[in-house]
Design a protein around this motif. Sequence first.
Motif, PDB file in Angstrom:
ATOM      1  N   PRO A 114       4.979   5.164  10.048  1.00 34.95           N
ATOM      2  CA  PRO A 114       5.763   6.404   9.932  1.00 34.95           C
ATOM      3  C   PRO A 114       7.205   6.174   9.492  1.00 34.95           C
ATOM      4  CG  PRO A 114       4.434   6.459  11.920  1.00 34.95           C
ATOM      5  CD  PRO A 114       4.311   5.074  11.356  1.00 34.95           C
ATOM      6  N   ALA A 115       7.854   5.131  10.051  1.00 35.36           N
ATOM      7  CA  ALA A 115       9.245   4.868   9.678  1.00 35.36           C
ATOM      8  C   ALA A 115       9.353   4.491   8.201  1.00 35.36           C
ATOM      9  CB  ALA A 115       9.820   3.753  10.558  1.00 35.36           C
ATOM     10  N   ALA A 116       8.423   3.660   7.722  1.00 32.81           N
ATOM     11  CA  ALA A 116       8.468   3.224   6.330  1.00 32.81           C
ATOM     12  C   ALA A 116       8.223   4.385   5.370  1.00 32.81           C
ATOM     13  CB  ALA A 116       7.430   2.122   6.095  1.00 32.81           C
ATOM     14  N   LEU A 117       7.259   5.230   5.679  1.00 36.24           N
ATOM     15  CA  LEU A 117       6.996   6.381   4.817  1.00 36.24           C
ATOM     16  C   LEU A 117       8.173   7.352   4.824  1.00 36.24           C
ATOM     17  CD1 LEU A 117       3.222   7.294   5.241  1.00 36.24           C
ATOM     18  CD2 LEU A 117       4.446   6.909   3.098  1.00 36.24           C
ATOM     19  N   THR A 118       8.751   7.564   6.000  1.00 34.93           N
ATOM     20  CA  THR A 118       9.931   8.427   6.088  1.00 34.93           C
ATOM     21  C   THR A 118      11.063   7.853   5.247  1.00 34.93           C
ATOM     22  OG1 THR A 118       9.298   9.123   8.327  1.00 34.93           O
ATOM     23  CG2 THR A 118      11.585   9.503   7.671  1.00 34.93           C
ATOM     24  N   HIS A 119      11.219   6.540   5.293  1.00 33.55           N
ATOM     25  CA  HIS A 119      12.255   5.873   4.504  1.00 33.55           C
ATOM     26  C   HIS A 119      12.028   6.086   3.011  1.00 33.55           C
ATOM     27  CE1 HIS A 119      14.335   2.194   2.818  1.00 33.55           C
ATOM     28  NE2 HIS A 119      15.278   2.702   3.584  1.00 33.55           N
ATOM     29  N   HIS A 120      10.760   6.128   2.597  1.00 34.16           N
ATOM     30  CA  HIS A 120      10.433   6.349   1.184  1.00 34.16           C
ATOM     31  C   HIS A 120      10.791   7.767   0.735  1.00 34.16           C
ATOM     32  CE1 HIS A 120       8.470   2.750  -0.356  1.00 34.16           C
ATOM     33  NE2 HIS A 120       7.801   2.612   0.771  1.00 34.16           N
ATOM     34  N   VAL A 121      10.461   8.766   1.550  1.00 33.70           N
ATOM     35  CA  VAL A 121      10.577  10.159   1.095  1.00 33.70           C
ATOM     36  C   VAL A 121      11.910  10.812   1.420  1.00 33.70           C
ATOM     37  CG1 VAL A 121       8.080  10.422   1.335  1.00 33.70           C
ATOM     38  CG2 VAL A 121       9.572  11.225   3.178  1.00 33.70           C
ATOM     39  N   LEU A 122      12.635  10.277   2.386  1.00 31.67           N
ATOM     40  CA  LEU A 122      13.838  10.952   2.870  1.00 31.67           C
ATOM     41  C   LEU A 122      14.931  11.117   1.817  1.00 31.67           C
ATOM     42  CD1 LEU A 122      14.400  12.236   5.575  1.00 31.67           C
ATOM     43  CD2 LEU A 122      15.587  10.153   6.283  1.00 31.67           C
ATOM     44  N   PRO A 123      15.252  10.087   1.017  1.00 29.45           N
ATOM     45  CA  PRO A 123      16.314  10.277   0.017  1.00 29.45           C
ATOM     46  C   PRO A 123      16.050  11.452  -0.925  1.00 29.45           C
ATOM     47  CG  PRO A 123      15.833   7.949   0.267  1.00 29.45           C
ATOM     48  CD  PRO A 123      14.767   8.687   1.030  1.00 29.45           C
ATOM     49  N   GLY A 124      14.801  11.587  -1.379  1.00 33.91           N
ATOM     50  CA  GLY A 124      14.461  12.691  -2.262  1.00 33.91           C
ATOM     51  C   GLY A 124      14.595  14.035  -1.568  1.00 33.91           C
ATOM     52  N   MET A 125      14.143  14.107  -0.333  1.00 29.05           N
ATOM     53  CA  MET A 125      14.262  15.358   0.422  1.00 29.05           C
ATOM     54  C   MET A 125      15.723  15.750   0.589  1.00 29.05           C
ATOM     55  SD  MET A 125      11.400  14.949   3.452  1.00 29.05           S
ATOM     56  CE  MET A 125       9.647  15.101   3.131  1.00 29.05           C
ATOM     57  N   ASP A 175       0.832  -1.201   0.000  1.00 23.15           N
ATOM     58  CA  ASP A 175       0.000   0.000   0.000  1.00 23.15           C
ATOM     59  C   ASP A 175       0.869   1.255   0.000  1.00 23.15           C
ATOM     60  OD1 ASP A 175      -2.294  -1.495   0.002  1.00 23.15           O
ATOM     61  OD2 ASP A 175      -3.151  -0.592   1.810  1.00 23.15           O
ATOM     62  N   LEU A 176       1.927   1.243   0.801  1.00 24.29           N
ATOM     63  CA  LEU A 176       2.792   2.424   0.875  1.00 24.29           C
ATOM     64  C   LEU A 176       3.519   2.660  -0.446  1.00 24.29           C
ATOM     65  CD1 LEU A 176       4.356   2.374   4.447  1.00 24.29           C
ATOM     66  CD2 LEU A 176       2.321   3.526   3.621  1.00 24.29           C
ATOM     67  N   CYS A 177       3.952   1.594  -1.106  1.00 25.74           N
ATOM     68  CA  CYS A 177       4.584   1.744  -2.418  1.00 25.74           C
ATOM     69  C   CYS A 177       3.602   2.351  -3.414  1.00 25.74           C
ATOM     70  CB  CYS A 177       5.090   0.396  -2.916  1.00 25.74           C
ATOM     71  SG  CYS A 177       6.534  -0.237  -2.032  1.00 25.74           S
ATOM     72  N   ARG A 178       2.341   1.936  -3.323  1.00 25.63           N
ATOM     73  CA  ARG A 178       1.314   2.484  -4.215  1.00 25.63           C
ATOM     74  C   ARG A 178       1.071   3.958  -3.921  1.00 25.63           C
ATOM     75  NH1 ARG A 178      -3.943   2.672  -3.169  1.00 25.63           N
ATOM     76  NH2 ARG A 178      -3.770   1.049  -1.554  1.00 25.63           N
ATOM     77  N   VAL A 179       1.064   4.323  -2.639  1.00 26.02           N
ATOM     78  CA  VAL A 179       0.879   5.729  -2.257  1.00 26.02           C
ATOM     79  C   VAL A 179       1.993   6.590  -2.848  1.00 26.02           C
ATOM     80  CG1 VAL A 179       0.962   7.349  -0.314  1.00 26.02           C
ATOM     81  CG2 VAL A 179      -0.424   5.274  -0.145  1.00 26.02           C
ATOM     82  N   ILE A 180       3.232   6.168  -2.656  1.00 27.57           N
ATOM     83  CA  ILE A 180       4.366   6.947  -3.151  1.00 27.57           C
ATOM     84  C   ILE A 180       4.345   7.004  -4.675  1.00 27.57           C
ATOM     85  CG2 ILE A 180       6.875   7.065  -3.269  1.00 27.57           C
ATOM     86  CD1 ILE A 180       5.683   7.787  -0.527  1.00 27.57           C
ATOM     87  N   GLY A 181       4.014   5.884  -5.321  1.00 20.66           N
ATOM     88  CA  GLY A 181       3.951   5.854  -6.775  1.00 20.66           C
ATOM     89  C   GLY A 181       2.884   6.779  -7.328  1.00 20.66           C
ATOM     90  N   THR A 182       1.698   6.753  -6.716  1.00 20.07           N
ATOM     91  CA  THR A 182       0.594   7.616  -7.159  1.00 20.07           C
ATOM     92  C   THR A 182       0.934   9.084  -6.940  1.00 20.07           C
ATOM     93  OG1 THR A 182      -1.015   5.881  -6.626  1.00 20.07           O
ATOM     94  CG2 THR A 182      -1.858   8.134  -6.875  1.00 20.07           C
ATOM     95  N   ALA A 183       1.522   9.370  -5.790  1.00 16.08           N
ATOM     96  CA  ALA A 183       1.906  10.747  -5.486  1.00 16.08           C
ATOM     97  C   ALA A 183       2.888  11.277  -6.520  1.00 16.08           C
ATOM     98  CB  ALA A 183       2.515  10.818  -4.086  1.00 16.08           C
ATOM     99  N   GLY A 184       3.836  10.438  -6.912  1.00 13.39           N
ATOM    100  CA  GLY A 184       4.823  10.856  -7.891  1.00 13.39           C
ATOM    101  C   GLY A 184       4.240  11.101  -9.267  1.00 13.39           C
ATOM    102  N   LYS A 185       3.204  10.339  -9.624  1.00  9.11           N
ATOM    103  CA  LYS A 185       2.568  10.501 -10.928  1.00  9.11           C
ATOM    104  C   LYS A 185       1.678  11.743 -10.983  1.00  9.11           C
ATOM    105  CE  LYS A 185       2.445   5.539 -11.983  1.00  9.11           C
ATOM    106  NZ  LYS A 185       1.571   4.342 -12.144  1.00  9.11           N
ATOM    107  N   VAL A 186       0.960  12.001  -9.894  1.00  9.67           N
ATOM    108  CA  VAL A 186       0.011  13.119  -9.877  1.00  9.67           C
ATOM    109  C   VAL A 186       0.695  14.437  -9.560  1.00  9.67           C
ATOM    110  CG1 VAL A 186      -2.086  14.020  -8.815  1.00  9.67           C
ATOM    111  CG2 VAL A 186      -1.858  11.565  -9.228  1.00  9.67           C
TER     112      VAL A 186
END
Length: 295
Positions: free
Chosen positions: A141-152, A91-102
């Motif tokens: 929270p840790a997983a989502l932070t792990h997803h977005v942190l490199p880009g930030m 689900d989290l991968c889908r959230v990040i993927g959708t966010a990146g597309k939109v």
Amino acid sequence: MSMSEVDRHSTTYPFIEPERFTGALQGQIALVTGAGRGIGRAIALAFARAGANVICVARTKEEIEQVVEQIAERGHPDAIAICADVSDDSDLCRVIGTAGKVFQPIDILVNNAGIDRIGSFEHEANFSDWWRVFEVNMKGPAALTHHVLPGMISRGSGIVINIGSRNAIHNHPFMTAYSASKASLLRFHQCIHLELQGTNVRTFYVQPGDVKTTLMVASYNQEEMLKVPRLQAMVDDMRDTMERDESNSPDLAANTCVALAADPGTHVLSGLYLDATQDLGQIIARVNDGKEGQG
């Protein structure tokens, strides 16, 4: 004046007044979990009011769709609803993927989704249910932070806000899973802050105050309470408090989050435990005066 002596508030006050930040986050992308109700809904609306495009994430599709409709009706920037469980990796991968597309990459992450479990650890009937509190409150929270942190970090800017609890620093019986998960989230936040020094990415931990939410609904077992009178007394006291409406407005935490993201003066608070009921302007002044340590 110690930190405990700063002014306290139960609702929005001048330093975090929404009018201060109207349009301040124009063009930024904010992802808010648990955005369908209570504090999360207030946070999503507050970030939209400040000009951010908001990604609303929650498990209940109808609720986040209503929040997105409210944002559109108020003439704020774009918002999208994504139905997802923050404890589910796919689900989290889908959230990040959708966010990146939109939208563009995420500038602001607000980890608000959380669940509670009230009960005697001795009489816990299902340890998996007890552990799920950690899956939602800490892993998510840790997983989502792990997803977005490199880009930030690569962009040299970003805000991560974790909605915590005073249970992280105060001991309470019959709330072992919730309290321990929020304490873990606090220590995670503090350690990540140290890793982020020099990156211009900031992390905040916000205790939202006593807000009337649905968090404790269905989080305890009636049969168990009959076995443990102290548990029954605690739940009764919590119910009485909510019925007396001795609670803080969800806008207090929401507008605090916007201020942390929009006001550069709040950067000195990165890494701290913040109580939304305490006056943010006064806390900043104390930190700048060297009267309160960081991290």
